[in-house]
Design an enzyme around this catalytic site. Structure first.
Site, PDB file in Angstrom:
ATOM      1  N   HIS A 186       0.848  -1.181   0.000  1.00 30.77           N
ATOM      2  CA  HIS A 186       0.000   0.000   0.000  1.00 30.77           C
ATOM      3  C   HIS A 186       0.891   1.240   0.000  1.00 30.77           C
ATOM      4  O   HIS A 186       1.708   1.413   0.913  1.00 30.77           O
ATOM      5  CB  HIS A 186      -0.887   0.047   1.250  1.00 30.77           C
ATOM      6  CG  HIS A 186      -1.695  -1.194   1.471  1.00 30.77           C
ATOM      7  ND1 HIS A 186      -2.123  -1.571   2.730  1.00 30.77           N
ATOM      8  CD2 HIS A 186      -2.152  -2.139   0.618  1.00 30.77           C
ATOM      9  CE1 HIS A 186      -2.824  -2.699   2.638  1.00 30.77           C
ATOM     10  NE2 HIS A 186      -2.843  -3.068   1.360  1.00 30.77           N
TER      11      HIS A 186
ATOM     12  N   TYR B 261       1.790   2.825  14.473  1.00 28.62           N
ATOM     13  CA  TYR B 261       1.890   3.729  13.329  1.00 28.62           C
ATOM     14  C   TYR B 261       1.667   5.172  13.794  1.00 28.62           C
ATOM     15  O   TYR B 261       0.648   5.467  14.420  1.00 28.62           O
ATOM     16  CB  TYR B 261       0.819   3.426  12.276  1.00 28.62           C
ATOM     17  CG  TYR B 261       0.780   2.019  11.745  1.00 28.62           C
ATOM     18  CD1 TYR B 261       1.682   1.598  10.779  1.00 28.62           C
ATOM     19  CD2 TYR B 261      -0.177   1.117  12.199  1.00 28.62           C
ATOM     20  CE1 TYR B 261       1.632   0.307  10.269  1.00 28.62           C
ATOM     21  CE2 TYR B 261      -0.241  -0.172  11.710  1.00 28.62           C
ATOM     22  CZ  TYR B 261       0.667  -0.572  10.743  1.00 28.62           C
ATOM     23  OH  TYR B 261       0.602  -1.851  10.253  1.00 28.62           O
TER      24      TYR B 261
END
Length: 463
Positions: free
Chosen positions: A66, A129
């Site tokens: 991605h 993240y």
């Protein structure tokens, strides 16, 4: 114990961080995000706004590739993973691959447009993240994807993909030959129809163009309605420049609206979207008592126009990502002093021009080229003087040059003082000395050509 380190990779902007683990018999502690230390070592100050955590129960879970429209810092709280990244940004690096094994002692900074993929090597892996955009389902439409099994990238997965756990969506991603590269961040020119704006258009053909009457940067609603997401650079070439009219009640309000309120609005959206703001300043922020102005000289404006430009400069200076380009005596495609003198010469007029204001001309072609150089070369953010080079002249000197270059005698231009020229007129005060020091600009790798050469070319093109 290893020290904190930030290491480059073969993909530009993709960085690997070594994170020291401070441990004892109770476990370990680490600084997962430490802005001051990490940015000092080369990590971009990417401005994270969201922290997300993902858990994979089993080894072999494989996700990706991605490429996302934001930057992120990926690290592990527990477990180990094999990470692979492919550059899917448009350009020469498209398709380049890097792989690294990650544990709690390693993190990776992934820039916008670089596709990431991770395969868990241990049960109970926890990802952390930090991202600098808020995730939304609509934002996934901006992703670019690559198939995990792409033959041209040929990632050596520790656990064969046939034995891995992969989502149906990830398994259906396209091969590299069919991937749509992620386009670079957009550039916006505000004031695109002015003299400088038109010169910038020639050098930034893909830029988005904003100007009056459709876009008024002093209007909050208009500024907020624009789609700033995905904008990387805002070049503000808009300004109120009617110096004499600015001294009137109506002109004063209009000048402050454009040069201060408008700049404040652009600063706000630039900060919110981490865009670089390039703002054009003026010699009028000084009173002109110094014969040569450096970038660090304090403000001392004489009139309303200069006061508004100084106020705008102060606002722009608060942004981390900014280029404040200070210029003077601008000549371009529109009404300006050189055109006026050339027209007077052609009509046989013998003008009288002030000979006690000193400076250098700035041609918009070179001003635009310098702006593009600064914003595209990685020059340090900050303030830069930018005019053409060459000897210091007065307006009278320049008028005589124009007359000579157009076939008239230099003696046809008379000289006068500023005081005598303005007698009986409603004129704004002007700095006596407008010459800007170009040393810092040269240190950034840009040396503009002499004004005299550009003047001759300008009049030749106009003929």
């Amino acid at each position: 114990m290893p020290e904190l380190a930030v290491r480059p990779t073969e993909i530009p902007g993709l960085l690997v961080l070594d994170l020291p683990l401070h441990g004892d018999d109770r476990g370990w502690f680490k600084e997962n995000w430490q802005r001051t230390k990490m940015t000092a070592l080369g990590l971009p100050d990417f401005g994270p706004v969201q922290h997300s955590v993902a858990f994979n129960a089993a080894a072999g879970v494989t996700r990706g590739f991605h490429a996302e429209p934001w930057d992120k810092l990926v690290s592990l709280a527990s477990g180990r993973v094999f990470g692979a990244w492919v550059d899917l940004r448009a350009g020469d690096g498209f398709g380049r691959v890097v792989s690294v094994e990650l544990g709690p002692d390693t993190a990776v900074f992934v820039p916008r447009g670089v596709a990431n993929s991770y395969q868990t090597l241990e049960h109970g892996t926890v990802y952390s993240y930090l991202v600098n955009e808020h995730w939304s389902r609509e934002a996934t439409a901006e992703y670019t994807y690559l198939n995990l099994a792409d033959e041209s990238v040929a990632v050596a997965w520790p656990i064969p993909l046939a034995e891995a756990t992969i989502s149906a969506a990830d398994a259906a991603h396209p091969r590299l030959a069919d991937v749509r590269p992620m386009e670079p961040l957009r550039t916006v020119i505000v004031g695109a129809n002015g003299q400088l704006g038109r010169a910038l258009q020639a050098l930034l053909p893909g830029a988005e163009l904003l100007d009056l009457p459709a876009f008024d940067c002093s209007d909050v609603a208009t500024v907020d309605a624009y789609l700033w997401r995905g904008v990387g650079t805002i070049v503000n070439a808009a300004a109120y420049t009617a110096v004499d009219v600015a001294e009137t009640p109506e002109g004063r309000r209009a000048c402050w609206a454009a040069n201060v309120t408008g700049v404040a609005n652009l600063c706000r959206v630039a900060a919110a979207h981490r865009a670089t703001l390039v703002h054009i300043s003026s010699d009028y922020v000084f009173d002109g008592t110094a014969e040569l102005h450096t970038e660090d000289e304090g403000f001392s404006p004489l009139g309303v126009y200069g006061q508004t430009k100084a106020a705008g400069d102060a606002l722009v200076g608060q942004l981390a990502r900014h280029y404040l380009v200070r210029t003077s005596w601008v000549i371009g495609d529109g009404r300006n002093f050189v055109r006026t003198m050339a027209d007077l010469a052609a009509r046989g007029v013998r003008p009288t021009v002030v000979d006690d204001q000193f400076g250098r001309l700035t041609f918009t072609t070179d001003l635009a080229a310098g702006i593009v150089h600064l914003s595209g070369s990685g020059a340090p953010f900050g303030t830069y003087n930018l005019t053409n080079s060459g000897p210091v002249q007065t307006w009278c000197d320049i008028a005589r040059d124009v007359f000579e270059l157009t076939g008239r005698s230099r003696e046809d231009v008379g000289a006068t003082s500023t005081e005598d020229y303005n007698a009986g007129k409603a004129s704004a005060p002007r700095p006596r000395h407008s010459t800007l020091d170009l040393t810092k600009l040269a240190g950034a790798g840009f040396e503009p050509p002499p004004a005299a050469a550009r003047l001759a070319e300008y009049l030749t093109r106009r003929a």
